[in-house]
Write a protein that holds these residues in place. Structure first.
Motif, PDB file in Angstrom:
ATOM      1  N   SER A 162     -11.030   4.458  -0.704  1.00 50.85           N
ATOM      2  CA  SER A 162     -11.112   3.008  -0.490  1.00 50.85           C
ATOM      3  C   SER A 162     -11.927   2.361  -1.614  1.00 50.85           C
ATOM      4  O   SER A 162     -12.924   2.921  -2.054  1.00 50.85           O
ATOM      5  CB  SER A 162     -11.782   2.717   0.852  1.00 50.85           C
ATOM      6  OG  SER A 162     -11.042   3.311   1.879  1.00 50.85           O
ATOM      7  N   GLU A 177     -15.827   2.737   5.344  1.00 49.38           N
ATOM      8  CA  GLU A 177     -15.213   1.850   6.319  1.00 49.38           C
ATOM      9  C   GLU A 177     -15.987   1.752   7.638  1.00 49.38           C
ATOM     10  O   GLU A 177     -16.886   2.539   7.905  1.00 49.38           O
ATOM     11  CB  GLU A 177     -13.777   2.318   6.622  1.00 49.38           C
ATOM     12  CG  GLU A 177     -12.877   2.457   5.413  1.00 49.38           C
ATOM     13  CD  GLU A 177     -13.006   3.804   4.716  1.00 49.38           C
ATOM     14  OE1 GLU A 177     -13.983   4.528   4.984  1.00 49.38           O
ATOM     15  OE2 GLU A 177     -12.124   4.124   3.916  1.00 49.38           O
ATOM     16  N   SER A 219      -7.894  -0.984   4.216  1.00 50.16           N
ATOM     17  CA  SER A 219      -8.568  -0.889   2.928  1.00 50.16           C
ATOM     18  C   SER A 219      -7.538  -1.154   1.816  1.00 50.16           C
ATOM     19  O   SER A 219      -6.360  -0.820   1.953  1.00 50.16           O
ATOM     20  CB  SER A 219      -9.187   0.495   2.778  1.00 50.16           C
ATOM     21  OG  SER A 219      -8.239   1.488   3.099  1.00 50.16           O
ATOM     22  N   LYS A 227       0.811  -1.223   0.000  1.00 51.47           N
ATOM     23  CA  LYS A 227       0.000   0.000   0.000  1.00 51.47           C
ATOM     24  C   LYS A 227       0.844   1.272   0.000  1.00 51.47           C
ATOM     25  O   LYS A 227       0.315   2.354  -0.216  1.00 51.47           O
ATOM     26  CB  LYS A 227      -0.852   0.041   1.287  1.00 51.47           C
ATOM     27  CG  LYS A 227      -2.143  -0.713   1.227  1.00 51.47           C
ATOM     28  CD  LYS A 227      -2.895  -0.577   2.543  1.00 51.47           C
ATOM     29  CE  LYS A 227      -3.342   0.828   2.863  1.00 51.47           C
ATOM     30  NZ  LYS A 227      -4.682   1.185   2.454  1.00 51.47           N
ATOM     31  N   ASN A 283      -6.299  -0.062  -0.935  1.00 44.99           N
ATOM     32  CA  ASN A 283      -5.943   1.026  -1.851  1.00 44.99           C
ATOM     33  C   ASN A 283      -4.523   1.480  -1.550  1.00 44.99           C
ATOM     34  O   ASN A 283      -4.043   1.297  -0.429  1.00 44.99           O
ATOM     35  CB  ASN A 283      -6.898   2.207  -1.649  1.00 44.99           C
ATOM     36  CG  ASN A 283      -7.021   2.585  -0.180  1.00 44.99           C
ATOM     37  OD1 ASN A 283      -7.785   1.962   0.566  1.00 44.99           O
ATOM     38  ND2 ASN A 283      -6.258   3.576   0.242  1.00 44.99           N
TER      39      ASN A 283
HETATM   40 MG    MG Z   1      -7.902   2.994   4.624  1.00 42.39          MG
END
Ligand code: MG
Ligand code: TXA
Length: 405
Positions: free
Chosen positions: A177, A206, A169, A78, A171
């Motif tokens: 997200s 989220e 998440s 990430k 991304n």
């Molecule tokens: Mg996040």
């Protein structure tokens, strides 16, 4: 040095093909979905690789939470700063208990919230058992954030892998997200081996992150999310017979501030930029009054000036994320600009706006717009989490009056 690219496979897993027995064991009515989860479970437990999974909130990048090397791959995939802690996902209360300190008793208010909202979009902070949760997961903090997802694919995978899964998440750090597998493909292809496609996420933003560990017993919302403040207040009120006092539900920045958590990045957006697509986002405030020194611009004038500027700069594509029943949708818009409208739902239906928000940002970004305009919504129910994300995504805020529409 950049990491070598990996071959990314998207594998379908049908959530409706998974059924759970009373003790939480999954059974599958579709061989292909079972095969997908077996491959993913092997990646996680034998190869210590992160896998992209659907959850009811957003897609997650999941790895074995008990394995520091596996968790470090989440951070590198990430590009996530090492001081931003991860949420651990469990599929049963037995798994939850295995992560907590041995002498720990779950507080009554947590029991009420877990009873009502687990499995689901509620993340709770617990004291960390250093023997069970590596410090890389919690970024060295003494608490660990845990939730039990309700998405059948996530629950079944945790069960099959038989590991608690650390999952942020899915991304690149700082981006919105993902709520569909194709959002993840565009962002992380070549960086992750397996993406499980389980369809669109129902909630679309989220989980709510809650800290109920303070000595005063109050429930502090560090990040508003899928479970609303109003729902938590109702659940706690209903469970009052199990409580010495019904705790207050306090929202960070709205009801209290905390210098400690503002210095460490314990909730999204406090230290790092979040939810921002690669194009600038402008938040149009139509309900709040401007602070002294700032004035409100009539909506017609705002859109006319914007169109002139973008046509002149040869960036004539503008994205609009405006509720379908907004007076702003009636403002005349110059034909010199190509307006891309993403339908986000009605002002009166913030759950739908929540579901579509990140999809809207990512879809408009893909269409190549040069700017995304989002309108303020009321901060009640899911609106609180929606506005929290929008404020963090926006690089500019403009006070607009829609009384001339
Ligand atoms: Mg996040
Ligand atoms: O719905 C969700 O919560 C999704 C899905 C995949 O479960 N996950 C997610 O993870 O949004 P992430 O990493 O993008 O956001 C989790 C946030 C972190 O930014 C972190 O600040 C906060 O939860 N958090 C995690 N552990 C914490 C801790 N020990 N204390 C305070 N905040 C914590």
């Amino acid at each position: 040095m950049a990491s070598p690219l990996v071959d990314t496979k998207t594998l379908r897993c049908d959530p409706s093909a998974i059924h759970f027995s009373l003790n939480g064991t999954p059974t599958f009515s579709d061989e292909h979905s079972l095969k997908t989860l077996e491959i993913a479970a092997q990646q996680i437990s034998q190869l210590a690789q992160p896998v992209v999974i659907p959850t009811e909130t957003v897609y997650g990048l999941a790895a074995d939470a008990s394995n520091s090397a596996a968790v470090s791959r989440i951070f590198s995939t990430k590009g996530r700063p090492a001081d931003n802690p991860l949420i651990v996902h469990v599929s049963s209360l037995t798994m939850l208990n295995s992560l907590l300190p041995e002498d720990y008793t779950i507080p009554p208010a947590y029991k009420i919230l877990m009873d009502k909202f687990w499995p689901g979009a509620l993340t709770l902070l617990f004291p960390r058992n250093a023997a069970r949760v590596p410090s890389i997961v919690t970024a060295g903090q003494s608490t660990v954030a845990i939730r039990m997802p309700s998405h059948p694919v996530a629950r079944a995978l945790i069960h099959l892998a038989d590991k608690p899964l650390a999952a942020p998440s899915a991304n690149s750090s700082g981006k919105p997200s993902p709520t569909r597998a194709e959002h993840v493909e565009r962002d992380l292809a070549g960086k992750v081996g397996v993406i499980i496609d389980g369809g669109s996420c129902d909630i679309g933003l989220e989980s709510t992150v809650v800290d109920g560990l303070h000595p005063d017993g109050d429930i502090r919302v560090l990040r508003p999310g899928g479970v609303t403040v109003e729902e938590m207040e109702r659940a706690l009120e209903k469970g009052r017979e199990y409580l010495l006092r019904v705790p207050r539900v306090l929202v960070h920045k709205r009801d209290y501030t905390d210098e400690h958590i503002e210095q460490v990045p314990t909730t999204p957006g406090m230290k790092y930029r979040h939810y921002s697509p690669s194009v600038p986002v402008v938040l149009l405030l139509t309900q709040s009054n401007p602070p002294p020194g700032q004035s409100q611009i009539p909506a017609r004038q705002y859109f006319a000036t914007l169109a002139e500027e973008h046509a002149a700069a040869n960036t004539p594509k503008i994205g609009l994320l405006i509720p379908d029943d907004s007076p702003l949708s009636d403002v005349p818009r110059s034909p010199r600009v190509d307006w891309h409208i993403f339908s986000i739902g009605l002002h009166t239906d913030p759950a739908t706006i929540a579901r579509r928000l990140f999809d809207g940002l990512l879809t408009l970004e893909r269409k190549g717009v040069g700017l995304i305009i989002i309108e303020e919504i009321d901060q009640a129910r899911e609106g609180l989490a929606v506005m929290n994300r929008i404020r963090k995504a926006a690089s500019e805020v403009v006070w607009v009056s829609s009384s001339d529409c």
